[in-house]
Design an enzyme around this catalytic site. Sequence first.
Site, PDB file in Angstrom:
ATOM      1  CG  ASN A 116     -25.505   7.689  70.419  1.00  0.00           C
ATOM      2  OD1 ASN A 116     -26.756   7.311  70.484  1.00  0.00           O
ATOM      3  ND2 ASN A 116     -24.666   7.906  71.392  1.00  0.00           N
ATOM      4  CG  PHE A 120     -33.777   4.107  74.214  1.00  0.00           C
ATOM      5  CD1 PHE A 120     -32.498   4.351  74.478  1.00  0.00           C
ATOM      6  CD2 PHE A 120     -34.454   4.691  75.087  1.00  0.00           C
ATOM      7  CE1 PHE A 120     -32.041   4.663  75.648  1.00  0.00           C
ATOM      8  CE2 PHE A 120     -34.092   4.966  76.164  1.00  0.00           C
ATOM      9  CZ  PHE A 120     -32.822   5.129  76.621  1.00  0.00           C
ATOM     10  CB  SER A 184     -30.918   8.111  76.340  1.00  0.00           C
ATOM     11  OG  SER A 184     -30.689   8.390  75.178  1.00  0.00           O
ATOM     12  CG  ASN A 186     -29.558  10.474  71.551  1.00  0.00           C
ATOM     13  OD1 ASN A 186     -29.665  11.799  71.163  1.00  0.00           O
ATOM     14  ND2 ASN A 186     -28.638   9.504  71.752  1.00  0.00           N
ATOM     15  CB  THR A 187     -35.870   8.874  74.588  1.00  0.00           C
ATOM     16  OG1 THR A 187     -35.443   7.538  73.970  1.00  0.00           O
ATOM     17  CG2 THR A 187     -37.311   8.643  74.789  1.00  0.00           C
ATOM     18  CE  LYS A 227     -24.849   4.977  80.678  1.00  0.00           C
ATOM     19  NZ  LYS A 227     -24.714   4.151  79.684  1.00  0.00           N
ATOM     20  CG  ASN A 256     -26.389   8.033  78.736  1.00  0.00           C
ATOM     21  OD1 ASN A 256     -25.959   7.891  77.514  1.00  0.00           O
ATOM     22  ND2 ASN A 256     -27.349   7.279  79.142  1.00  0.00           N
TER      23      ASN A 256
HETATM   24  C1  LIG Z   1     -23.744   4.665  69.776  1.00  0.00           C
HETATM   25  C2  LIG Z   1     -24.026   4.695  71.085  1.00  0.00           C
HETATM   26  C3  LIG Z   1     -25.080   4.175  71.814  1.00  0.00           C
HETATM   27  C4  LIG Z   1     -25.435   3.989  73.179  1.00  0.00           C
HETATM   28  N1  LIG Z   1     -26.430   3.488  73.410  1.00  0.00           N
HETATM   29  C5  LIG Z   1     -26.651   3.660  74.848  1.00  0.00           C
HETATM   30  C6  LIG Z   1     -27.800   2.889  75.307  1.00  0.00           C
HETATM   31  O1  LIG Z   1     -28.917   2.418  74.723  1.00  0.00           O
HETATM   32  N2  LIG Z   1     -28.001   2.994  76.666  1.00  0.00           N
HETATM   33  C7  LIG Z   1     -27.187   3.699  77.371  1.00  0.00           C
HETATM   34  O2  LIG Z   1     -27.373   3.519  78.742  1.00  0.00           O
HETATM   35  N3  LIG Z   1     -26.333   3.946  77.225  1.00  0.00           N
HETATM   36  C8  LIG Z   1     -25.787   4.128  75.734  1.00  0.00           C
HETATM   37  N4  LIG Z   1     -24.824   4.630  75.395  1.00  0.00           N
HETATM   38  C9  LIG Z   1     -23.814   5.487  76.266  1.00  0.00           C
HETATM   39  C10 LIG Z   1     -22.585   4.747  76.860  1.00  0.00           C
HETATM   40  O3  LIG Z   1     -23.226   3.275  77.408  1.00  0.00           O
HETATM   41  C11 LIG Z   1     -21.627   5.455  77.621  1.00  0.00           C
HETATM   42  O4  LIG Z   1     -22.358   5.706  78.626  1.00  0.00           O
HETATM   43  C12 LIG Z   1     -21.146   6.528  76.760  1.00  0.00           C
HETATM   44  O5  LIG Z   1     -20.992   6.295  75.442  1.00  0.00           O
HETATM   45  C13 LIG Z   1     -19.899   6.935  77.492  1.00  0.00           C
HETATM   46  O6  LIG Z   1     -18.828   5.970  77.592  1.00  0.00           O
HETATM   47  P1  LIG Z   1     -17.497   5.940  76.388  1.00  0.00           P
HETATM   48  O7  LIG Z   1     -16.986   7.400  76.330  1.00  0.00           O
HETATM   49  O8  LIG Z   1     -16.891   5.141  76.582  1.00  0.00           O
HETATM   50  O9  LIG Z   1     -18.104   5.870  75.001  1.00  0.00           O
HETATM   51  C14 LIG Z   1     -24.415   4.764  73.781  1.00  0.00           C
HETATM   52  C15 LIG Z   1     -23.388   5.293  73.492  1.00  0.00           C
HETATM   53  C16 LIG Z   1     -22.867   4.932  72.233  1.00  0.00           C
HETATM   54  C17 LIG Z   1     -21.779   5.747  71.769  1.00  0.00           C
END
Ligand SMILES: Cc1cc2nc3c(=O)[nH]c(=O)nc-3n(C[C@H](O)[C@H](O)[C@H](O)COP(=O)(O)O)c2cc1C
Length: 370
Positions: A116, A120, A184, A186-187, A227, A256
């Site tokens: 992804n 934000f 993140s 993505n910023t 985080k 993350n």
């Molecule tokens: C589509 C998507 C959007 C995410 N958005 C955020 C976010 O806004 N803030 C954040 O701290 N982590 C975000 N994450 C990261 C997740 O909180 C998590 O740290 C990461 O996906 C690893 O966990 P998982 O393998 O269970 O997905 C996002 C993950 C995904 C897949």
Amino acid sequence: MTVDAAALLRRAAFRMDPERAHEAALRALQAGGPALSAASSWLSRRDGSVGQSLMGLEFPSPVGLAAGYDKYGRAVRAWGRLGFGFAEIGTVTARPQPGNPKPRLFRLPADEAIVNRMGFNNDGAAVTARRIADARRGAGAGVPIGVNIGKSKATPLDRAADDHLASFRLLRGVADFVVVNVSSPNTPGLRELQDREHLTAILGALRDEDASMRRHDARAPMPFLVKLAPDLPDAQIEDAVDLAGELDLAGVVLTNTTIARDGLSHPDDPAAAEQGGLSGPPLRARAGAAVRVAARRAAGRLLIVGVGGIMDADDAWDRLAGGASLVEVWTGLVYRGPLIARDITLGLMDRMRAEGVGHISEVVGSDLGA
Ligand SMILES: Cc1cc2nc3c(=O)[nH]c(=O)nc-3n(C[C@H](O)[C@H](O)[C@H](O)COP(=O)(O)O)c2cc1C
């Protein structure tokens, strides 16, 4: 809902564009409130053996919802009813922002993974705070609700502390704990905020602001967590853990998504070449290792929240045994369905029974040795 119904729903969702499927899932959770309430004792079946008191809060299960699933705070009441022991809402930024252009969410089904680059997208701190406040009235969420905050895209890195402060002032009254997201991918530039100087500026400012607000309202101190990214070298994770201790933070969330593309069984999937953060099982080993590095360094002084590639009870058990007191899921919810929190919690209870473990806290750190 039977397990077959869940599988059917998943199959239908996988025929949709990933972001539309995600929005549909959130809408269903919002609209399905009464049904969820009716089923909630089944969905959140568990006993006291998995409940923990941490940061002054009661977590009925160690399995939480990771940040980024409910960025807008639209389903705050649903998470506890669905069996989650807590949820992180956000990431929320000071001002509303649209995020990156679509498409920005990609499935890698062969690896049960996601890439992804959402960036934000959120409604901003003021609107989100009102929404969470509404959800918490009356019966409320029933489980601890954390709010994850991050820097607005338009704010330069050297003004990041002010941006976080603006969000915090608006969200403090509705959050049980606050996670600062400096990881993140993505910023642009955001992950530079993981260095000592920026972290000290942001988290020091938040802590001081909380202390000064407490002089007027005598609330308990806000638990702050930071985080981190899985792509940090171990030495930088250790440094961040030391700093978290120096700044009196409650804990760290690891990890993350990753910018690496290691561990994919199908690296030729076109989604793997998309820019963004990878999540799901390919992240599992690194996220688990990061938890162990942090837990060894923290030596019990900080709460560790483990996230990344947790799809079932064995994954959760490993993360807890590696030193996490709580775990979170995001990608697992997509591939294993809405019963994942229940399945993992009951799976942990089964394994505890089989291994003669009386309480989940005995699992935490059990792999780290003396
Ligand atoms: C589509 C998507 C959007 C995410 N958005 C955020 C976010 O806004 N803030 C954040 O701290 N982590 C975000 N994450 C990261 C997740 O909180 C998590 O740290 C990461 O996906 C690893 O966990 P998982 O393998 O269970 O997905 C996002 C993950 C995904 C897949």
